[in-house]
Design a protein around this motif. Sequence first.
Motif, mmCIF file in Angstrom:
data_model
loop_
_atom_site.group_PDB
_atom_site.id
_atom_site.type_symbol
_atom_site.label_atom_id
_atom_site.label_comp_id
_atom_site.label_asym_id
_atom_site.label_seq_id
_atom_site.Cartn_x
_atom_site.Cartn_y
_atom_site.Cartn_z
ATOM 1 N N LYS A 303 0.853 -1.200 0.000
ATOM 2 C CA LYS A 303 0.000 0.000 0.000
ATOM 3 C C LYS A 303 0.883 1.243 0.000
ATOM 4 O O LYS A 303 0.620 2.204 -0.725
ATOM 5 N N ILE A 304 1.933 1.211 0.829
ATOM 6 C CA ILE A 304 2.829 2.382 0.905
ATOM 7 C C ILE A 304 3.452 2.631 -0.471
ATOM 8 O O ILE A 304 3.461 3.752 -0.981
ATOM 9 N N ARG A 305 3.935 1.540 -1.078
ATOM 10 C CA ARG A 305 4.584 1.683 -2.403
ATOM 11 C C ARG A 305 3.602 2.215 -3.451
ATOM 12 O O ARG A 305 3.983 2.929 -4.369
ATOM 13 N N SER A 306 2.317 1.852 -3.280
ATOM 14 C CA SER A 306 1.329 2.296 -4.275
ATOM 15 C C SER A 306 0.928 3.762 -4.066
ATOM 16 O O SER A 306 0.440 4.402 -4.978
ATOM 17 N N ILE A 307 1.145 4.276 -2.850
ATOM 18 C CA ILE A 307 0.731 5.662 -2.558
ATOM 19 C C ILE A 307 1.881 6.641 -2.801
ATOM 20 O O ILE A 307 1.697 7.704 -3.385
ATOM 21 N N VAL A 308 3.081 6.273 -2.352
ATOM 22 C CA VAL A 308 4.207 7.222 -2.380
ATOM 23 C C VAL A 308 4.921 7.115 -3.731
ATOM 24 O O VAL A 308 5.384 6.032 -4.121
ATOM 25 N N THR A 309 5.008 8.232 -4.429
ATOM 26 C CA THR A 309 5.486 8.180 -5.812
ATOM 27 C C THR A 309 7.007 8.007 -5.924
ATOM 28 O O THR A 309 7.478 7.354 -6.847
ATOM 29 N N ALA A 314 9.373 5.811 -0.594
ATOM 30 C CA ALA A 314 8.424 4.740 -0.256
ATOM 31 C C ALA A 314 9.142 3.628 0.497
ATOM 32 O O ALA A 314 8.659 3.138 1.525
ATOM 33 N N GLU A 315 10.297 3.238 -0.001
ATOM 34 C CA GLU A 315 11.032 2.147 0.646
ATOM 35 C C GLU A 315 11.483 2.546 2.053
ATOM 36 O O GLU A 315 11.452 1.743 2.981
ATOM 37 N N ASP A 316 11.892 3.812 2.205
ATOM 38 C CA ASP A 316 12.288 4.289 3.535
ATOM 39 C C ASP A 316 11.111 4.284 4.511
ATOM 40 O O ASP A 316 11.301 4.172 5.721
ATOM 41 N N LEU A 317 9.906 4.436 3.986
ATOM 42 C CA LEU A 317 8.716 4.459 4.852
ATOM 43 C C LEU A 317 8.219 3.049 5.197
ATOM 44 O O LEU A 317 7.323 2.886 6.020
ATOM 45 N N CYS A 318 8.781 2.047 4.512
ATOM 46 C CA CYS A 318 8.320 0.668 4.747
ATOM 47 C C CYS A 318 8.990 0.079 5.991
ATOM 48 O O CYS A 318 10.213 -0.011 6.058
#
Length: 536
Positions: A303-309, A314-318
């Motif tokens: 979901k994070i990867r699909s939201i953060v462009t 995105a990877e840092d937020l995972c």
Amino acid sequence: MTEQDRYDAVIVGAGFSGLYMLHHLRELGFSAVVLDRAAGVGGTWYWNRYPGARCDVESLVYSYSFSGDLEQEWEWTEKYPTQPEILRYANHVADRFDLRRDIRFETGVEKARWDDAANTWTIETDTGSTIVAHHYIMATGCLSHRKFAEVPGVDDYQGETYHTGRWPHEGVDFTGKRVGIIGTGSSAIQSIPIIAAEAEHLTVFQRTPNFSLPANNRLLSAGEQETMKANYRDHREAARTSGFGIPNPEPEKSALEATEEERQAAYEAAWEAGHLVRMLLSFNDMITNKEANETACEFVREKIRSIVTDAQVAEDLCPYNHPIGTKRPCLDTGYYATYNRDNVDLVNLRRTPIEAFTPNGIKTSGKEYEFDAIVFATGFDAMTGALVAVDIEGKDGVTLKEKWQDGPRTFLGLLVNGFPNFYTITGPTSPSVFSNMMVSIEQHVEWVGACMANLRETGKVAIEPTVEAEDYWVEHNNEAGDETLYPLAESWYMGSNVPGKPRVLMPYIGGVGVYREECDEIVADGYRGCVLTDAA
Ligand code: FAD
Ligand code: N01
């Protein structure tokens, strides 16, 4: 001159625990006074006024059940209530039950000493007053003792600083400002989207990414309220016997037995509902089996990867370093999408740690940042912080801080050996933060009230758990924790957010319903595990 007052009970804290404790003791015919450092009631909801602060347990459920009239008359407006709405509710409760006349605001408790001969506690406050009471009740909250970032030079920084847990009552205008925020826990995740929309620029300093689900908050319909109000008794009972204090069907299937389609459907339903308990109870092994849990982790990461462009952001937020749920997961409104804004940057402190505060901002190993304001969303010295901050001296001159130097030791999270007539509402080793807190608060308040009434009726002057009972409970708490994935995380549940704090799972994970049964059985067995002292 020292003011000296005598009460049956002193209650520290005017949050939801202290308010109900006062009301309940009055109903039982005890005299009691509440002391709080705050200038008003509400505890958490008095102090945590940061932008976006709200509850992530549904309003109709995050409310008192002890008064049917209160339940029926109060109208909630949103599914997940805002801090101002919850604070209005706390004030309404204080007025409706005429509680303020026995609350002393702006009064911090600094010291308490047990007098073994008189069977009383002497409590000293920062206003110079001294109060003597037969019973001493700490309703000081699991999340009330703030912590900051352990970084040198904070006093060198010349700009504005704020902590989410003690936000200015008049609010903060970040318009046109360069803002830095440290932390990505629940408080940060709620406030970041709002600060980002206001500030000229926001830099988020993240040490550990967290799992967050969209709250999908909305206004409550009149129909929804009516239905809940008509069924409140059944709902409350289901909450009291549930695992987390929020009724949810008990899952029968393992995530590993389910098909990929079944797993995705279950996680998607919890994601869409914005429901943390539903996510953690999607399958029966979510908090006990790492492989099972990982399937939900990966769902959220996708979901994070699909939201953060930006793929790197995105990877840092995972989150990868803890199973979902083992650090308190969050509900948000537009959190991940905020990182798509041009005026927001994420600094991954695992790559470039903070080295120091400077007069103008923050220096990491990679860069120096300049800010007009820094927000500490760095959380709390949870569960034990507010308790050991008071110099509490029990029998034989031993303080609570000394007794708990290797971790909290209690019986049921309610009583402490060596500290007679001393009670901790939602204390460590009780379900507390592993539950809808309102359910756990009400249970503890009623248990303490019944205990005090029992002592009065049986002519006893003091209650204290034995060392053996305490040892049994601490061991039971640890065993329950060891059956789960919680010890795998560096979390405030484990005390690991505070340098030097003993690393033990502090809340009890055995379940709200199971725990209540245990507490009730101990009472039915004549306070099994406790020594009750006769009057001299
Ligand atoms: P608190 O509300 O923390 O009140 C304790 C009071 O004790 C404070 O007013 C403090 O000033 C006072 N005090 C402490 N030490 C002293 C002293 N030495 N002298 C005098 N006064 C003292 N729980 C949920 O179940 N669902 C949620 O969605 C949820 N959201 C939360 C959001 C935030 C931002 C935070 C911080 C917590 C949240 N919680 C939530 C947990 C919340 O703390 C509890 O739900 C509940 O409000 C706790 O009530 P309390 O009265 O036990 O403690
Ligand atoms: O605090 P937290 P919170 N350098 O401890 C980081 C309830 N609550 O105020 O994870 C750099 O969760 C820290 O990093 P790490 C809820 O129970 C509920 O947000 O330790 N970073 C973390 O990211 C919640 O769990 C709601 O690596 C540092 C953050 O600061 C609890 O209150 C809303 C650091 C602290 O996160 C506490 O939440 C708000 C350092 N030295 C709160 N020190 C609801 O929505 C700390 N951090 C219901």
